[in-house]
Design a protein around this motif. Structure first.
Motif, PDB file in Angstrom:
ATOM      1  N   LEU A 352       0.842  -1.199   0.000  1.00 30.30           N
ATOM      2  CA  LEU A 352       0.000   0.000   0.000  1.00 30.30           C
ATOM      3  C   LEU A 352       0.880   1.252   0.000  1.00 30.30           C
ATOM      4  O   LEU A 352       0.619   2.215  -0.730  1.00 30.30           O
ATOM      5  CB  LEU A 352      -0.916   0.002   1.225  1.00 30.30           C
ATOM      6  N   ASN A 353       1.917   1.245   0.812  1.00 33.14           N
ATOM      7  CA  ASN A 353       2.853   2.365   0.851  1.00 33.14           C
ATOM      8  C   ASN A 353       3.596   2.490  -0.474  1.00 33.14           C
ATOM      9  O   ASN A 353       3.794   3.597  -0.990  1.00 33.14           O
ATOM     10  CB  ASN A 353       3.852   2.161   1.989  1.00 33.14           C
ATOM     11  N   PHE A 354       4.018   1.350  -1.046  1.00 32.04           N
ATOM     12  CA  PHE A 354       4.712   1.352  -2.340  1.00 32.04           C
ATOM     13  C   PHE A 354       3.844   2.009  -3.405  1.00 32.04           C
ATOM     14  O   PHE A 354       4.314   2.866  -4.171  1.00 32.04           O
ATOM     15  CB  PHE A 354       5.051  -0.088  -2.742  1.00 32.04           C
ATOM     16  N   ALA A 355       2.574   1.632  -3.452  1.00 29.51           N
ATOM     17  CA  ALA A 355       1.662   2.227  -4.433  1.00 29.51           C
ATOM     18  C   ALA A 355       1.464   3.713  -4.161  1.00 29.51           C
ATOM     19  O   ALA A 355       1.398   4.533  -5.087  1.00 29.51           O
ATOM     20  CB  ALA A 355       0.315   1.506  -4.401  1.00 29.51           C
ATOM     21  N   ALA A 356       1.396   4.088  -2.887  1.00 31.41           N
ATOM     22  CA  ALA A 356       1.172   5.487  -2.529  1.00 31.41           C
ATOM     23  C   ALA A 356       2.337   6.379  -2.950  1.00 31.41           C
ATOM     24  O   ALA A 356       2.131   7.450  -3.537  1.00 31.41           O
ATOM     25  CB  ALA A 356       0.935   5.614  -1.025  1.00 31.41           C
ATOM     26  N   ILE A 357       3.566   5.963  -2.650  1.00 35.91           N
ATOM     27  CA  ILE A 357       4.704   6.834  -2.965  1.00 35.91           C
ATOM     28  C   ILE A 357       4.894   6.994  -4.466  1.00 35.91           C
ATOM     29  O   ILE A 357       5.256   8.077  -4.941  1.00 35.91           O
ATOM     30  CB  ILE A 357       6.012   6.350  -2.287  1.00 35.91           C
ATOM     31  N   HIS A 358       4.611   5.948  -5.233  1.00 33.80           N
ATOM     32  CA  HIS A 358       4.755   6.069  -6.688  1.00 33.80           C
ATOM     33  C   HIS A 358       3.601   6.858  -7.295  1.00 33.80           C
ATOM     34  O   HIS A 358       3.789   7.571  -8.287  1.00 33.80           O
ATOM     35  CB  HIS A 358       4.884   4.686  -7.322  1.00 33.80           C
ATOM     36  N   THR A 359       2.427   6.770  -6.697  1.00 32.49           N
ATOM     37  CA  THR A 359       1.299   7.595  -7.165  1.00 32.49           C
ATOM     38  C   THR A 359       1.607   9.072  -6.942  1.00 32.49           C
ATOM     39  O   THR A 359       1.431   9.906  -7.843  1.00 32.49           O
ATOM     40  CB  THR A 359       0.009   7.209  -6.429  1.00 32.49           C
ATOM     41  N   LEU A 360       2.083   9.424  -5.753  1.00 34.86           N
ATOM     42  CA  LEU A 360       2.421  10.815  -5.448  1.00 34.86           C
ATOM     43  C   LEU A 360       3.588  11.312  -6.287  1.00 34.86           C
ATOM     44  O   LEU A 360       3.569  12.443  -6.790  1.00 34.86           O
ATOM     45  CB  LEU A 360       2.749  10.958  -3.963  1.00 34.86           C
ATOM     46  N   ALA A 361       4.602  10.471  -6.449  1.00 34.12           N
ATOM     47  CA  ALA A 361       5.777  10.877  -7.219  1.00 34.12           C
ATOM     48  C   ALA A 361       5.426  11.172  -8.672  1.00 34.12           C
ATOM     49  O   ALA A 361       6.118  11.964  -9.337  1.00 34.12           O
ATOM     50  CB  ALA A 361       6.848   9.795  -7.145  1.00 34.12           C
ATOM     51  N   ASN A 362       4.348  10.570  -9.160  1.00 35.27           N
ATOM     52  CA  ASN A 362       3.939  10.767 -10.557  1.00 35.27           C
ATOM     53  C   ASN A 362       2.722  11.672 -10.689  1.00 35.27           C
ATOM     54  O   ASN A 362       2.024  11.646 -11.705  1.00 35.27           O
ATOM     55  CB  ASN A 362       3.660   9.409 -11.210  1.00 35.27           C
ATOM     56  N   GLY A 363       2.471  12.501  -9.652  1.00 32.13           N
ATOM     57  CA  GLY A 363       1.439  13.525  -9.752  1.00 32.13           C
ATOM     58  C   GLY A 363       0.032  13.070  -9.463  1.00 32.13           C
ATOM     59  O   GLY A 363      -0.925  13.814  -9.738  1.00 32.13           O
ATOM     60  N   GLY A 364      -0.143  11.880  -8.912  1.00 29.49           N
ATOM     61  CA  GLY A 364      -1.479  11.407  -8.579  1.00 29.49           C
ATOM     62  C   GLY A 364      -1.916  11.848  -7.184  1.00 29.49           C
ATOM     63  O   GLY A 364      -1.165  12.499  -6.460  1.00 29.49           O
ATOM     64  N   THR A 365      -3.128  11.473  -6.827  1.00 26.79           N
ATOM     65  CA  THR A 365      -3.706  11.819  -5.538  1.00 26.79           C
ATOM     66  C   THR A 365      -3.842  10.567  -4.682  1.00 26.79           C
ATOM     67  O   THR A 365      -4.302   9.531  -5.168  1.00 26.79           O
ATOM     68  CB  THR A 365      -5.097  12.455  -5.723  1.00 26.79           C
ATOM     69  N   VAL A 366      -3.457  10.680  -3.399  1.00 27.77           N
ATOM     70  CA  VAL A 366      -3.578   9.562  -2.470  1.00 27.77           C
ATOM     71  C   VAL A 366      -4.472   9.980  -1.312  1.00 27.77           C
ATOM     72  O   VAL A 366      -4.251  11.022  -0.687  1.00 27.77           O
ATOM     73  CB  VAL A 366      -2.199   9.119  -1.936  1.00 27.77           C
TER      74      VAL A 366
END
Length: 386
Positions: A352-366
């Protein structure tokens, strides 16, 4: 004592990649004899961290002094006697960060090739900035607040009092506000209020003039801001200021009471329950927004698919459980996420954390939420860009 934690701090932690990124979280005791438990609890966490990295040594050995600064921290009496509700510590080669924050973190130790920041994502989403405007006949103060701090703001042209705003010190004006009058010059007044500060009776029209001057000064400062504004004042003043107000983010139902003598911290504390309700409303809106978009956008509730998609910058928005972990890892060679058998921690980290950090790093919303509020009761739910 609290440390400031901001979005740039989070971004710096997310950007750190490499061998042995150690993340430790623990609740802390702030006062009383129990503060002695803090360093003991940390020592236990440190023992767990050493065991975790020993069991998963990796291809590159750790520097000899890797744990040295952390062991030294256990002896810093002043540090441990000045804690907030929770402590987050991050250690990697050449870097150590400690954050004492007003969040009772669950006890957790994770070692991976990236930092575990999911609890801090939750913390930042609740770090709503807001203003408290303390109003009385004798003074006006504006506080800039958040969960972490409160500052009194100096606003140019903000009247210091009603007397100053309406120039009561000028004799010709005093005659207009003599005790018992129900008129302003030739203009009838709709109501008369007794001011406990000045010994005069002011009409609603006079107070409204005063508050319009206050509002005008605030307009210049707040401009196009979107941060909530909460009023603090005796109950009859609040609706009058609402009539004068032009700031669109003034919250209805202020703090009733005479704020004279209240400290900035007391004003923040009185206002915080209203901000908590606002944050809850935002969570409800975020879930509704997700469900509306889910009708027309591709997505998934499978954490393995979500983790892989986040790694490849496909995730636009991600709702995930903030109060649990999904142990596994992302195999970059095979380009797939795997869940550890039986929830084993060996060689694993929180997907879950892995998905979150890559989502944020690529401009997504968590959006981290309690598991019970994640759509369909899933551990995670994501909407994809394509």
């Amino acid at each position: 004592m609290e440390d400031l934690f901001t979005k740039p701090d989070l971004e710096a932690l997310i950007s750190k990649q490499g061998r042995a990124c150690l993340s430790m979280f623990m609740p802390a005791v702030q006062a009383g004899q129990e503060v002695r438990q803090n360093p003991t609890r940390f020592k236990n966490l440190l023992t767990s961290a050493e065991r975790l990295l020993t069991e998963n040594p990796g291809s590159t050995p750790l520097p000899k002094d890797f744990f040295g600064p952390l062991r030294a921290l256990t002896h810093e009496t002043l540090f441990w006697s000045n804690q907030s509700r929770g402590l987050a510590i991050f250690r990697s080669t050449g870097m150590i960060r400690t954050y004492r924050l007003p969040a009772p973190f669950r006890e957790l130790v994770i070692a991976a090739d990236h930092f575990h920041v999911k609890p801090l994502i939750s913390f930042l989403r609740r770090l709503q900035k807001f203003y408290v405007l303390a109003l009385s006949m004798k003074e006006v103060r504006l506080m800039e607040c958040s969960l972490q701090q409160v500052l009194e703001v100096n606003i140019p042209d903000l009247p210091g009092s009603m007397e100053e705003a309406l120039r009561y010190d000028e004799p010709q004006n005093r005659l207009q506000f003599r005790t018992g009058t129900d008129r302003i010059g030739d203009k009838p007044s709709a109501a008369i209020f007794h001011s406990h500060g000045t010994g005069l009776e002011e009409t609603k029209d006079d107070i409204l003039r005063y508050f319009r001057l206050v509002n005008k000064a605030l307009e210049q400062f707040l401009q196009q801001g979107k941060d909530p504004l909460i009023l603090a004042g005796v109950d009859y003043l609040l609706p009058i200021y609402e009539e004068a107000n032009t700031y669109p983010h003034l919250l209805k139902g202020g703090i009733a009471g005479n704020p004279e003598g209240w400290t900035p911290e007391e004003l923040k504390k009185q206002a915080w329950p209203k901000i908590e309700r606002l944050l809850s409303e935002k969570e409800v809106h975020a879930i509704s927004d997700y469900e509306e978009k889910a009708v027309r956008l591709p997505g998934s509730k499978d954490i393995r698919e979500i983790a892989a998609s986040a790694y490849h910058a496909r995730v636009d928005s991600l709702v995930l459980s903030e109060d649990e972990e999904v142990w596994g890892f992302f195999d970059r060679d095979k380009d797939e996420a795997k869940i550890s058998s039986g929830g084993s921690r060996t060689g694993s980290y929180d997907l879950l954390n892995f998905a979150a950090i890559h989502t944020l790093a690529n401009g997504g919303t968590v959006i981290p939420l309690p598991r019970t509020r994640v759509p369909a009761g899933a551990q995670a739910a994501a909407l994809f860009r394509y």
